[in-house]
Design an enzyme around this catalytic site. Sequence first.
Site, PDB file in Angstrom:
ATOM      1  CD  GLU B  71      -1.808  -1.956   1.156  1.00 28.30           C
ATOM      2  OE1 GLU B  71      -0.688  -2.536   2.220  1.00 28.30           O
ATOM      3  OE2 GLU B  71      -2.737  -2.962   0.251  1.00 28.30           O
ATOM      4  CG  HIS B 140     -11.230  -6.570   6.518  1.00 24.67           C
ATOM      5  ND1 HIS B 140      -9.944  -6.580   7.063  1.00 24.67           N
ATOM      6  CD2 HIS B 140     -10.597  -6.627   5.087  1.00 24.67           C
ATOM      7  CE1 HIS B 140      -9.265  -6.861   6.122  1.00 24.67           C
ATOM      8  NE2 HIS B 140      -9.674  -6.975   5.102  1.00 24.67           N
TER       9      HIS B 140
HETATM   10  C1  TPP Z   1      -2.824  -4.406   4.027  1.00 29.69           C
HETATM   11  C2  TPP Z   1      -3.925  -4.900   3.283  1.00 29.69           C
HETATM   12  N1  TPP Z   1      -3.815  -5.059   1.968  1.00 29.69           N
HETATM   13  C3  TPP Z   1      -4.615  -5.984   1.537  1.00 29.69           C
HETATM   14  C4  TPP Z   1      -5.558  -6.692   2.543  1.00 29.69           C
HETATM   15  C5  TPP Z   1      -6.324  -7.541   1.303  1.00 29.69           C
HETATM   16  N2  TPP Z   1      -5.880  -9.300   1.125  1.00 29.69           N
HETATM   17  C6  TPP Z   1      -5.950  -9.902   2.275  1.00 29.69           C
HETATM   18  S1  TPP Z   1      -5.391 -11.206   2.215  1.00 29.69           S
HETATM   19  C7  TPP Z   1      -4.415 -11.287   0.862  1.00 29.69           C
HETATM   20  C8  TPP Z   1      -3.762 -12.543   0.078  1.00 29.69           C
HETATM   21  C9  TPP Z   1      -2.606 -12.300   0.641  1.00 29.69           C
HETATM   22  O1  TPP Z   1      -1.758 -13.451   0.187  1.00 29.69           O
HETATM   23  P1  TPP Z   1      -0.544 -14.610   1.018  1.00 29.69           P
HETATM   24  O2  TPP Z   1       0.252 -13.167   1.540  1.00 29.69           O
HETATM   25  O3  TPP Z   1      -0.146 -14.739  -0.389  1.00 29.69           O
HETATM   26  O4  TPP Z   1      -2.124 -14.854   1.272  1.00 29.69           O
HETATM   27  P2  TPP Z   1      -2.617 -16.009   1.247  1.00 29.69           P
HETATM   28  O5  TPP Z   1      -3.951 -15.656   1.114  1.00 29.69           O
HETATM   29  O6  TPP Z   1      -2.664 -17.046  -0.191  1.00 29.69           O
HETATM   30  O7  TPP Z   1      -3.143 -16.660   2.451  1.00 29.69           O
HETATM   31  C10 TPP Z   1      -4.932  -9.158   0.235  1.00 29.69           C
HETATM   32  C11 TPP Z   1      -4.494  -8.746  -1.022  1.00 29.69           C
HETATM   33  C12 TPP Z   1      -5.444  -7.152   3.776  1.00 29.69           C
HETATM   34  N3  TPP Z   1      -6.178  -8.040   3.862  1.00 29.69           N
HETATM   35  N4  TPP Z   1      -4.595  -6.259   3.672  1.00 29.69           N
END
Ligand code: TPP
Lengths: 325, 338
Positions: B71, B140
């Site tokens: 971000e 959220h």
């Molecule tokens: C700071 C922030 N940015 C974006 C999100 C939205 N978001 C939630 S999970 C996710 C993807 C996470 O990917 P990863 O770290 O690979 O974990 P996975 O979901 O594959 O377990 C995103 C972009 C968030 N929760 N927090």
Amino acid sequence: MAMALTPERLGFVYRQMKLIREFEERLHTEIATGEIPGFTHLYSGQEAVAVGVCEPLSDADYIASTHRGHGHCIAKGCDVPGMMKEIYGRADGLCKGKGGSMHIADFDRGMLGANAIVGGGPPLAVGAAIACQLKGEGRVSVAFGGDGSCNQGTVFEAMNLAVVLKAPVIFVFENNGYSEHTGVSYAVGSKDIAARSRGFGMPAETVDGSDFFAVNDAMRRALTVARAGDGPYTLEAITTRFFGHFEGDPQRYRAKDEVARQRQSMDCLKLFRARMEADGGPLKATDLDAIDAQVMARIEAAVADAKAAPPPAESELTTDVYISY
Amino acid sequence: MPQLSMRDAINQALHQEMARDPRVIVLGEDVSGGAGGTSGEREASGGIFGVTKGLLPKFGAGRVIDTPISESAIVGAAAGAALAGLRPVAELMFADFVGVCMDQIYNQIAKFRYMFGGKTTCPVVIRMAMGAGMNMGAQHSQSIYAFLTAVPGLKVVVPSNAYDAKGLLIQAIRDDDPVMFFEHKALYPRKSEVPADPYTVAFGQANVLREGDDATVVAIGRMVNFAEKALDGLAAQGIQCDLIDPRTTSPLDEKTILESVENTGRLIVVDESPPRCSVASDIAAMVASRGFESLRAPVQMVTPPHSPVPFSPALERAYVPGPQKIADAIRRTLDARR
Ligand SMILES: Cc1ncc(C[n+]2csc(CCOP(=O)(O)OP(=O)(O)O)c2C)c(N)n1
Ligand SMILES: [Mg+2]
């Protein structure tokens, strides 16, 4: 190394992985009925990572978890019925129903909380590791994160700080191929998370995250370094998730048959069973079947309990917070 | 006139502005989605709320940029691109993630125009989804427009309906100042009449939805809908109020609010942000200092409690100010007749 685990311990490991799997598979069906509030990220497919990492830890060691945290919670010993009630938003859920799926914590188990901010956990894990260092008892702290989290600045800062302080932190990156709807080959520029950690000055290994023994062996190597006061370590576990990013994700970014294929080739439970057979049966198929049956009964009871449990009283809205207005 | 959901109205505004002005770019996590996926589908998402759908196929990956989860870099890059002549629209997904990139917003973007002696502007729009009511938990569900309203240099927009959302977003993109654009998640599917052609809604001009002499109700975002419901109920009892939607909390249309209170003598402010240092307290203070003579009863502020947003539906229902609480507050001001 891990084959030094006793049959009892192997049974425990299998039970933990199966418990996570069935917890999540059951949530998947229950969510479809619309009875579970909010949105939920399931851990099915990644069980060998949580259990391989947490098996050698005690309640005195810490973990910081993610939005996909149910597996980490169970592997760290959180109360399963309490988790289920939390996810249903009930009064006697692990966090009184105030947290929900993305915010389960249990400080008696060294579980510092699931975290809905991607990259929120690793700095917390470094802080807990500083506390471990001061105690001087060889305790460690684990920062779980996904492949997507490795692109977050907070994670870079945490890794460097851990190296600078020689803090006993183990960064576990669960590379399940995707962050939400974007593939790791696009979002991680170098495509190599372990190499990135090495760039910060810590040892790092890439392991097969479907293989409990591979994860557990690597974790023991990491623990030897961290408990000895030689600083942080990274494990990148290659794994997959059997469901969408969250429940309701149509997964249009994924090849049609990908999950079906991975459920065949990357299922840690199947691989564990095969390994037991190959190793001459420290646990027999019948032992594992018996564990399966116990697990199914536990999940059934947890869901029934959660459904019957009362919601929090409205007065709880303003407890656990300083409030005078 | 076509009925559009707020989601589609915002989507239409993005399409129209990108088509009109080649300097407009869109960047954020999964604004198209599918990059690096195994299905080969290049727009697998179109935004986690579906608001940026169709932009990638139309305008290409040069102008519709999927980013890693970073971000600070998203918002900082948007700011840098603005300094270099583009008009970026960055998407932060959930407004709560402002926490991750606050420096780029309030030390960088908000300061440039003034701090550099007016030599530059920073025409960035940051879009983000906000609000409680969907059981998404403490990280959220927040309504953080109040604390960005407190930052000099930023403009802050909180639409309550599809028509305003389209016009306000087009204005935001054309505006030379940085604009924080808050989209309430619960309003995305709500439809209203939206003209097909591009149009702007000016900042700092409140919308007066209802007129009545009994009291002035000022409501923000989703609270406007709830206030309408409350007023529907009270109308049956013969109570008629002005209902004012400021639409932008910075700049704030003080004049419309003050003039209404001058007539009604009673003010109720409904705000989804927590009570301290909120938009409600800001408007209450403004009226107390500049409209004191008109007031005939204490100002009522209807807000959530001073607590994080709880997960459990049982608690979240009690957290969000609903029509009943608003109606009760209106009754309280009227009971304090003087
Ligand atoms: C700071 C922030 N940015 C974006 C999100 C939205 N978001 C939630 S999970 C996710 C993807 C996470 O990917 P990863 O770290 O690979 O974990 P996975 O979901 O594959 O377990 C995103 C972009 C968030 N929760 N927090
Ligand atoms: Mg991932």
